[in-house]
Motif scaffolding. Structure first.
Motif, PDB file in Angstrom:
ATOM      1  N   TYR A  49      -5.013  10.438  -1.310  1.00  0.00           N
ATOM      2  CA  TYR A  49      -4.905  11.078   0.006  1.00  0.00           C
ATOM      3  C   TYR A  49      -3.818  10.327   0.770  1.00  0.00           C
ATOM      4  O   TYR A  49      -3.356   9.273   0.325  1.00  0.00           O
ATOM      5  CB  TYR A  49      -6.239  11.017   0.773  1.00  0.00           C
ATOM      6  CG  TYR A  49      -6.927   9.685   0.700  1.00  0.00           C
ATOM      7  CD1 TYR A  49      -7.961   9.467  -0.211  1.00  0.00           C
ATOM      8  CD2 TYR A  49      -6.521   8.621   1.507  1.00  0.00           C
ATOM      9  CE1 TYR A  49      -8.573   8.224  -0.295  1.00  0.00           C
ATOM     10  CE2 TYR A  49      -7.131   7.389   1.424  1.00  0.00           C
ATOM     11  CZ  TYR A  49      -8.158   7.205   0.531  1.00  0.00           C
ATOM     12  OH  TYR A  49      -8.771   5.977   0.437  1.00  0.00           O
ATOM     13  N   VAL A  50      -3.413  10.862   1.903  1.00  0.00           N
ATOM     14  CA  VAL A  50      -2.304  10.261   2.656  1.00  0.00           C
ATOM     15  C   VAL A  50      -2.801   9.811   4.030  1.00  0.00           C
ATOM     16  O   VAL A  50      -3.599  10.502   4.669  1.00  0.00           O
ATOM     17  CB  VAL A  50      -1.139  11.272   2.811  1.00  0.00           C
ATOM     18  CG1 VAL A  50       0.025  10.636   3.567  1.00  0.00           C
ATOM     19  CG2 VAL A  50      -0.691  11.761   1.447  1.00  0.00           C
ATOM     20  N   LEU A  51      -2.365   8.622   4.431  1.00  0.00           N
ATOM     21  CA  LEU A  51      -2.750   8.064   5.734  1.00  0.00           C
ATOM     22  C   LEU A  51      -1.528   7.980   6.641  1.00  0.00           C
ATOM     23  O   LEU A  51      -0.395   8.183   6.181  1.00  0.00           O
ATOM     24  CB  LEU A  51      -3.332   6.652   5.520  1.00  0.00           C
ATOM     25  CG  LEU A  51      -4.536   6.561   4.560  1.00  0.00           C
ATOM     26  CD1 LEU A  51      -4.767   5.127   4.125  1.00  0.00           C
ATOM     27  CD2 LEU A  51      -5.774   7.139   5.213  1.00  0.00           C
ATOM     28  N   GLY A 101      -0.489   5.216   7.813  1.00  0.00           N
ATOM     29  CA  GLY A 101       0.190   3.984   7.423  1.00  0.00           C
ATOM     30  C   GLY A 101      -0.713   3.159   6.528  1.00  0.00           C
ATOM     31  O   GLY A 101      -1.856   3.537   6.259  1.00  0.00           O
ATOM     32  N   GLY A 102      -0.218   2.025   6.102  1.00  0.00           N
ATOM     33  CA  GLY A 102      -0.943   1.235   5.114  1.00  0.00           C
ATOM     34  C   GLY A 102      -1.961   0.249   5.659  1.00  0.00           C
ATOM     35  O   GLY A 102      -2.644  -0.422   4.882  1.00  0.00           O
ATOM     36  N   ALA A 148      -5.497   0.658   4.452  1.00  0.00           N
ATOM     37  CA  ALA A 148      -5.594   0.253   3.040  1.00  0.00           C
ATOM     38  C   ALA A 148      -5.649  -1.269   2.936  1.00  0.00           C
ATOM     39  O   ALA A 148      -6.426  -1.823   2.145  1.00  0.00           O
ATOM     40  CB  ALA A 148      -4.409   0.809   2.257  1.00  0.00           C
ATOM     41  N   PRO A 150       0.846  -1.194   0.000  1.00  0.00           N
ATOM     42  CA  PRO A 150       0.000   0.000   0.000  1.00  0.00           C
ATOM     43  C   PRO A 150       0.885   1.249   0.000  1.00  0.00           C
ATOM     44  O   PRO A 150       1.845   1.321   0.767  1.00  0.00           O
ATOM     45  CB  PRO A 150      -0.784  -0.093   1.309  1.00  0.00           C
ATOM     46  CG  PRO A 150      -0.737  -1.536   1.662  1.00  0.00           C
ATOM     47  CD  PRO A 150       0.592  -2.014   1.184  1.00  0.00           C
ATOM     48  N   SER A 151       0.551   2.196  -0.871  1.00  0.00           N
ATOM     49  CA  SER A 151       1.372   3.398  -0.969  1.00  0.00           C
ATOM     50  C   SER A 151       0.607   4.493  -1.684  1.00  0.00           C
ATOM     51  O   SER A 151      -0.105   4.211  -2.655  1.00  0.00           O
ATOM     52  CB  SER A 151       2.643   3.100  -1.773  1.00  0.00           C
ATOM     53  OG  SER A 151       3.237   4.306  -2.214  1.00  0.00           O
ATOM     54  N   PRO A 152       0.755   5.767  -1.247  1.00  0.00           N
ATOM     55  CA  PRO A 152       0.143   6.867  -1.994  1.00  0.00           C
ATOM     56  C   PRO A 152       0.706   6.935  -3.423  1.00  0.00           C
ATOM     57  O   PRO A 152       0.125   7.542  -4.302  1.00  0.00           O
ATOM     58  CB  PRO A 152       0.540   8.113  -1.190  1.00  0.00           C
ATOM     59  CG  PRO A 152       1.069   7.634   0.106  1.00  0.00           C
ATOM     60  CD  PRO A 152       1.550   6.231  -0.105  1.00  0.00           C
ATOM     61  N   VAL A 179       0.057  -0.276  -4.421  1.00  0.00           N
ATOM     62  CA  VAL A 179      -1.369   0.038  -4.619  1.00  0.00           C
ATOM     63  C   VAL A 179      -1.798   1.163  -3.671  1.00  0.00           C
ATOM     64  O   VAL A 179      -1.450   1.153  -2.493  1.00  0.00           O
ATOM     65  CB  VAL A 179      -2.244  -1.200  -4.346  1.00  0.00           C
ATOM     66  CG1 VAL A 179      -3.730  -0.862  -4.527  1.00  0.00           C
ATOM     67  CG2 VAL A 179      -1.854  -2.356  -5.259  1.00  0.00           C
ATOM     68  N   SER A 180      -2.527   2.131  -4.236  1.00  0.00           N
ATOM     69  CA  SER A 180      -3.064   3.221  -3.418  1.00  0.00           C
ATOM     70  C   SER A 180      -4.573   3.037  -3.249  1.00  0.00           C
ATOM     71  O   SER A 180      -5.243   2.536  -4.163  1.00  0.00           O
ATOM     72  CB  SER A 180      -2.798   4.566  -4.106  1.00  0.00           C
ATOM     73  OG  SER A 180      -3.572   5.593  -3.493  1.00  0.00           O
ATOM     74  N   LEU A 181      -5.096   3.462  -2.100  1.00  0.00           N
ATOM     75  CA  LEU A 181      -6.554   3.434  -1.919  1.00  0.00           C
ATOM     76  C   LEU A 181      -7.183   4.636  -2.620  1.00  0.00           C
ATOM     77  O   LEU A 181      -8.341   4.637  -2.952  1.00  0.00           O
ATOM     78  CB  LEU A 181      -6.915   3.495  -0.422  1.00  0.00           C
ATOM     79  CG  LEU A 181      -7.168   2.188   0.312  1.00  0.00           C
ATOM     80  CD1 LEU A 181      -7.844   2.498   1.623  1.00  0.00           C
ATOM     81  CD2 LEU A 181      -7.967   1.192  -0.502  1.00  0.00           C
ATOM     82  N   GLY A 182      -6.412   5.678  -2.783  1.00  0.00           N
ATOM     83  CA  GLY A 182      -6.962   6.887  -3.388  1.00  0.00           C
ATOM     84  C   GLY A 182      -6.001   8.044  -3.178  1.00  0.00           C
ATOM     85  O   GLY A 182      -4.960   7.887  -2.548  1.00  0.00           O
ATOM     86  N   ALA A 200       3.387   0.042   5.036  1.00  0.00           N
ATOM     87  CA  ALA A 200       4.483   0.833   5.620  1.00  0.00           C
ATOM     88  C   ALA A 200       3.940   1.817   6.638  1.00  0.00           C
ATOM     89  O   ALA A 200       2.757   2.151   6.648  1.00  0.00           O
ATOM     90  CB  ALA A 200       5.215   1.593   4.508  1.00  0.00           C
TER      91      ALA A 200
HETATM   92  O1  LIG Z   1      -0.869   7.213   2.949  1.00  0.00           O
HETATM   93  C1  LIG Z   1      -0.315   5.966   3.031  1.00  0.00           C
HETATM   94  C2  LIG Z   1       0.756   5.733   3.915  1.00  0.00           C
HETATM   95  C3  LIG Z   1       1.307   4.457   3.985  1.00  0.00           C
HETATM   96  C4  LIG Z   1       0.816   3.429   3.191  1.00  0.00           C
HETATM   97  C5  LIG Z   1      -0.259   3.661   2.335  1.00  0.00           C
HETATM   98  C6  LIG Z   1      -0.824   4.931   2.250  1.00  0.00           C
HETATM   99  C7  LIG Z   1      -1.942   5.149   1.311  1.00  0.00           C
HETATM  100  C8  LIG Z   1      -2.584   6.313   1.003  1.00  0.00           C
HETATM  101  C9  LIG Z   1      -3.564   5.963   0.067  1.00  0.00           C
HETATM  102  N1  LIG Z   1      -3.469   4.656  -0.138  1.00  0.00           N
HETATM  103  O2  LIG Z   1      -2.475   4.141   0.605  1.00  0.00           O
END
Ligand SMILES: Oc1ccccc1-c1ccno1
Length: 257
Positions: free
Chosen positions: A154-156, A158-159, A162, A100-102, A149-152, A127
């Motif tokens: 925006y920033v969280l 952590g993953g 997601a 999971p990643s932005p 893969v990103s959920l969308g 992460a």
């Molecule tokens: O914002 C994040 C930080 C860590 C891991 C994933 C994310 C993220 C943001 C949107 N989708 O995943």
């Protein structure tokens, strides 16, 4: 389907043991293995992060704990792997590693269907901090099919959130995981349209009536009204679903306009 999740907050994923997803685990349809990354950090303080090379704010997740955690999952998968017969078709036996990643491709229902239909073992690497040492993802390419893969957009923190969303979205599409599989047929994003509005008793609530067609018993008229509502809603709220195919390259599932 087997899911493995490596995280510094395994308790974050405990809600996945509830409800239909919990039942899918009890029935053996789904296996969910949670791994605490700190169990693979062997210094006194179980350190999993350090300052970034090149400077900058925040901390970076150290490579070695991730390498050991992923080694452990690979070894477990190999010991559970069915024997390969001599005449077996060559195929890519590497498990899927979703990171999971932005900075990833945006997850959508088409990808959820694809994963539910095609994958049997998905490993998640959510992460925290500023991310994972890039060398882990580079090393992982030799042992996994790595998919950021990103959920969308925006920033969280952590993953983990997601991961929960993706595990729920994929699992509910696995045959036998839904209470009533027919409810998959007309939900949002199936057929490229948003779902129609729903109503239940009483027929009048705070002076608001249920649309008369739904009380008519005329199934053809009801089906037509629902389809019209889906198209109207999609045009109003998600014209992008009508206008263009997804930029992320993951094709829509069964688009039917
Ligand atoms: O914002 C994040 C930080 C860590 C891991 C994933 C994310 C993220 C943001 C949107 N989708 O995943």
């Amino acid at each position: 389907m087997r899911y493995d999740v490596v995280t510094i907050f395994p308790e974050y994923l405990e809600p996945l043991r509830l409800s239909l997803l919990g039942k899918a685990q009890e029935s053996g349809l789904v296996q969910l293995n949670l791994h605490n990354l700190r169990d693979f950090a062997f210094d006194r303080h179980k350190t999993v992060d350090d300052t970034p090379y090149g400077g900058g704010a925040g901390m970076v997740m150290k490579a070695e704990p991730w390498g050991l955690a992923l080694d452990s999952i690979l070894n477990s998968a190999l010991s559970n792997q069915p024997a390969v017969t001599a005449d077996a078709e060559p195929h890519d036996a590497r498990p899927l590693l979703i990171v999971p990643s932005p900075a990833g491709k945006v997850f959508n229902q088409a990808k959820a269907y694809e994963l539910a239909e095609q994958e049997h073992h998905i490993v998640f690497a959510p992460a925290r901090y500023e991310g994972i040492d890039e060398r882990v993802l580079n090393w992982a390419e030799d042992h996994f099919r790595v998919m950021p893969v990103s959920l969308g957009d925006y920033v969280l923190y952590g993953g983990e959130v997601a991961v929960m969303a993706m595990i729920e979205a994929v699992t509910r599409l696995i045959p036998g995981a839904m209470g009533n599989p027919e409810s998959l047929d007309e939900e949002s994003h199936t057929g490229g349209l948003l779902e129609y509005p729903v109503y239940t008793k009483p027929s009048v609530w705070r002076e608001r009536e249920v649309p008369a067609v739904l009380l008519s018993g005329n199934h053809a008229a009801i089906a037509r009204w629902r389809r019209d509502q889906q198209i109207e809603r999609t045009f109003a709220r998600r014209f992008d679903m009508i206008e263009t195919y997804p930029e992320d390259g993951w094709d829509k599932k069964d688009r039917k306009l």
